[in-house]
Design a protein around this motif. Structure first.
Motif, PDB file in Angstrom:
ATOM      1  N   LYS A  35       2.575 -47.114 -73.315  1.00 13.04           N
ATOM      2  CA  LYS A  35       2.741 -48.319 -74.135  1.00 13.04           C
ATOM      3  C   LYS A  35       3.748 -48.099 -75.262  1.00 13.04           C
ATOM      4  O   LYS A  35       4.337 -49.054 -75.760  1.00 13.04           O
ATOM      5  CB  LYS A  35       1.390 -48.757 -74.715  1.00 13.04           C
ATOM      6  N   TRP A  36       3.902 -46.850 -75.693  1.00 11.15           N
ATOM      7  CA  TRP A  36       4.782 -46.610 -76.842  1.00 11.15           C
ATOM      8  C   TRP A  36       5.973 -45.689 -76.553  1.00 11.15           C
ATOM      9  O   TRP A  36       6.862 -45.574 -77.389  1.00 11.15           O
ATOM     10  CB  TRP A  36       3.981 -46.064 -78.029  1.00 11.15           C
ATOM     11  N   ILE A  37       6.013 -45.054 -75.416  1.00 14.83           N
ATOM     12  CA  ILE A  37       7.149 -44.164 -75.140  1.00 14.83           C
ATOM     13  C   ILE A  37       8.148 -44.844 -74.193  1.00 14.83           C
ATOM     14  O   ILE A  37       7.765 -45.496 -73.226  1.00 14.83           O
ATOM     15  CB  ILE A  37       6.681 -42.816 -74.544  1.00 14.83           C
ATOM     16  N   GLN A  38       9.419 -44.708 -74.523  1.00  8.27           N
ATOM     17  CA  GLN A  38      10.496 -45.203 -73.660  1.00  8.27           C
ATOM     18  C   GLN A  38      11.345 -44.006 -73.229  1.00  8.27           C
ATOM     19  O   GLN A  38      11.738 -43.190 -74.059  1.00  8.27           O
ATOM     20  CB  GLN A  38      11.375 -46.209 -74.409  1.00  8.27           C
ATOM     21  N   GLY A  39      11.600 -43.925 -71.931  1.00 11.57           N
ATOM     22  CA  GLY A  39      12.343 -42.779 -71.418  1.00 11.57           C
ATOM     23  C   GLY A  39      11.435 -41.694 -70.887  1.00 11.57           C
ATOM     24  O   GLY A  39      11.883 -40.574 -70.642  1.00 11.57           O
ATOM     25  N   GLY A  40      10.152 -42.025 -70.705  1.00 10.20           N
ATOM     26  CA  GLY A  40       9.219 -41.021 -70.201  1.00 10.20           C
ATOM     27  C   GLY A  40       8.800 -41.252 -68.768  1.00 10.20           C
ATOM     28  O   GLY A  40       7.855 -40.616 -68.274  1.00 10.20           O
ATOM     29  N   ASP A  41       9.489 -42.166 -68.076  1.00  9.42           N
ATOM     30  CA  ASP A  41       9.090 -42.521 -66.703  1.00  9.42           C
ATOM     31  C   ASP A  41       9.141 -41.347 -65.739  1.00  9.42           C
ATOM     32  O   ASP A  41       8.361 -41.288 -64.776  1.00  9.42           O
ATOM     33  CB  ASP A  41       9.977 -43.647 -66.174  1.00  9.42           C
ATOM     34  N   TYR A  42      10.061 -40.415 -65.976  1.00  5.34           N
ATOM     35  CA  TYR A  42      10.170 -39.264 -65.081  1.00  5.34           C
ATOM     36  C   TYR A  42       8.942 -38.363 -65.202  1.00  5.34           C
ATOM     37  O   TYR A  42       8.466 -37.804 -64.210  1.00  5.34           O
ATOM     38  CB  TYR A  42      11.429 -38.461 -65.393  1.00  5.34           C
ATOM     39  N   LEU A  43       8.417 -38.254 -66.428  1.00 10.40           N
ATOM     40  CA  LEU A  43       7.333 -37.308 -66.678  1.00 10.40           C
ATOM     41  C   LEU A  43       5.946 -37.921 -66.524  1.00 10.40           C
ATOM     42  O   LEU A  43       5.023 -37.268 -66.045  1.00 10.40           O
ATOM     43  CB  LEU A  43       7.477 -36.711 -68.085  1.00 10.40           C
ATOM     44  N   PHE A  44       5.780 -39.198 -66.943  1.00 14.05           N
ATOM     45  CA  PHE A  44       4.448 -39.799 -66.980  1.00 14.05           C
ATOM     46  C   PHE A  44       4.294 -40.945 -65.979  1.00 14.05           C
ATOM     47  O   PHE A  44       5.218 -41.731 -65.785  1.00 14.05           O
ATOM     48  CB  PHE A  44       4.150 -40.337 -68.387  1.00 14.05           C
TER      49      PHE A  44
END
Length: 392
Positions: free
Chosen positions: A329-338
């Motif tokens: 909900k609050w991180i952008q750019g974490g799609d690879y990791l999460f």
């Protein structure tokens, strides 16, 4: 009342969370003399342990296998460390490594800046009814918000009509107040099973909902499994531990407990489902001092209807139904990791590292031992990257 953003502090590494994973990562970075900043939404370190755990809690893993990096537990501690001893150890750990988290910082945004090659973190601090927004910058970002972030209670038809006491396991402390009461524990993870045991020991008429198949292991079995993991393939070890479990506990299906088709280690790594570490609950179930029930169908007043068609009246419900994570909900750019649930996409043992200096610690589904391993790997990786920049 809101106020404009303040702050703007820049550091090498920002760690989000001052739980066990976060302080382990901070200590490892400190060991390499790498500057870091720890942001924590609560007002203390290890808040889960301090504020959301029951009194009888002990570590299930022997102390020599679950201490944090660079500081073993004191020799005077028992093999299985109590909650109070563990918190004393954490206080000493934070003091020794001079970890000074910024508390009451609720992170509401984290975004990678391609141009600046770093992470921008936005946090909100509330004091005296005033909300202030703070911004921080770092080259590396370590997400240490943990597996257990936001307590979860499932939707149950008619729950609002229940006139007794309803709590999540994070609010439960002791069975003393439930003596002679009919209590239903919903959820059969380790918290649920231990709370059920604690209730029964304090004279409560205790029932527990067990919907899914579960593995049951003793502390000794867990210790053996951890020792053999270094030498035996997981599939072979799982088969061996399953056989050992049947020998130790017998056929538990007659008591309403079924065994999964997949092994305990495989289930932990794939789904984050831990085996039940039995410290007396199974004996209580066999003696019918704890009743096992199937899933809940509905609730009407104090009467709870179950999937087997039977209905029972209860005075209290304890939901030991786990947690949800809000990372995405609050991180952008974490799609690879999460993934959408805030857990690592990469498979173990490569789960801890993302892209653009993004890392996660404590999400390997391996408890304190896993968090320690993650912290050491992350600190070593960042050190190597910084050394490469210095020599470039």
């Amino acid at each position: 009342m809101d106020q404009p953003p303040i702050g703007g502090e820049t550091t090498t590494v920002i760690i989000l969370g001052a739980g066990i994973s976060g302080i382990a990562a901070a200590a490892c970075l400190s060991h390499h003399s790498i500057p870091c900043l720890v942001l924590e939404r609560e007002d203390c370190s290890a808040s889960l342990w301090r504020k959301m755990t029951y009194d009888r809690l002990h570590l299930h893993v022997p102390k020599h296998l679950c201490h944090l990096p660079y500081m073993p537990f004191p020799a005077t501690y028992p093999r299985y460390t109590s909650k109070d001893d563990f918190l004393s150890y954490i206080d000493d750990y934070v003091s020794y490594f001079e970890i000074r988290p910024l508390y009451e910082r609720d992170v509401v945004g984290a975004e990678y800046n391609e141009e600046k090659k770093g992470w921008s973190v936005k946090a909100v601090i509330k004091k005296d009814g005033v909300s202030k927004e703070e911004r921080y910058w770092s080259r590396f970002l370590v997400v240490a918000t943990g597996e257990n972030t936001d307590p979860f209670v499932p939707e149950v038809q008619g729950l609002s009509t229940f006139s007794g006491k309803v709590v999540h396991s994070t609010e439960y402390r002791s069975g003393k107040e439930y003596e002679n009461k009919k209590v239903l524990v919903v959820g059969c993870g380790n918290s649920g099973m231990e709370i059920g045991l604690d209730l029964a020991n304090h004279g409560a008429n205790t029932s527990i909902v067990i919907r899914s198949p579960v593995h049951v292991q003793s502390r000794e079995m867990l210790r053996l499994s951890l020792a053999l993991m270094k030498y035996i393939p997981i599939q072979v070890l799982d088969s061996f531990m399953t056989i050992l479990g049947r020998i130790t506990y017998g056929d538990l299906t007659r008591y309403g407990i079924c065994m999964p088709k997949e092994g305990a280690i495989a289930m932990r790594l794939k789904y984050g489902k831990y085996p039940i570490i039995d410290v007396g609950s199974i004996d209580k179930i066999k003696k019918q001092e704890i009743q096992v029930l199937p899933g809940i169908t509905s609730i009407r007043g104090n009467d709870i209807l179950f999937e087997n068609g039977r209905s029972y009246a209860f005075d209290a419900i304890v939901f030991a139904t786990g947690f949800r994570r809000s990372t995405m909900k609050w991180i952008q750019g974490g799609d690879y990791l999460f993934n959408d649930e805030g857990l690592p996409k990469p498979s173990y043992p490569n789960h801890w590292k993302g892209k653009n200096g993004l890392y996660c610690v404590g999400l390997s589904r391996s408890g304190i031992y896993g968090a320690t391993s993650d912290a050491e790997k992350i600190a070593n990786d960042i050190k190597n990257l910084l050394d490469d920049l210095d020599t470039a």
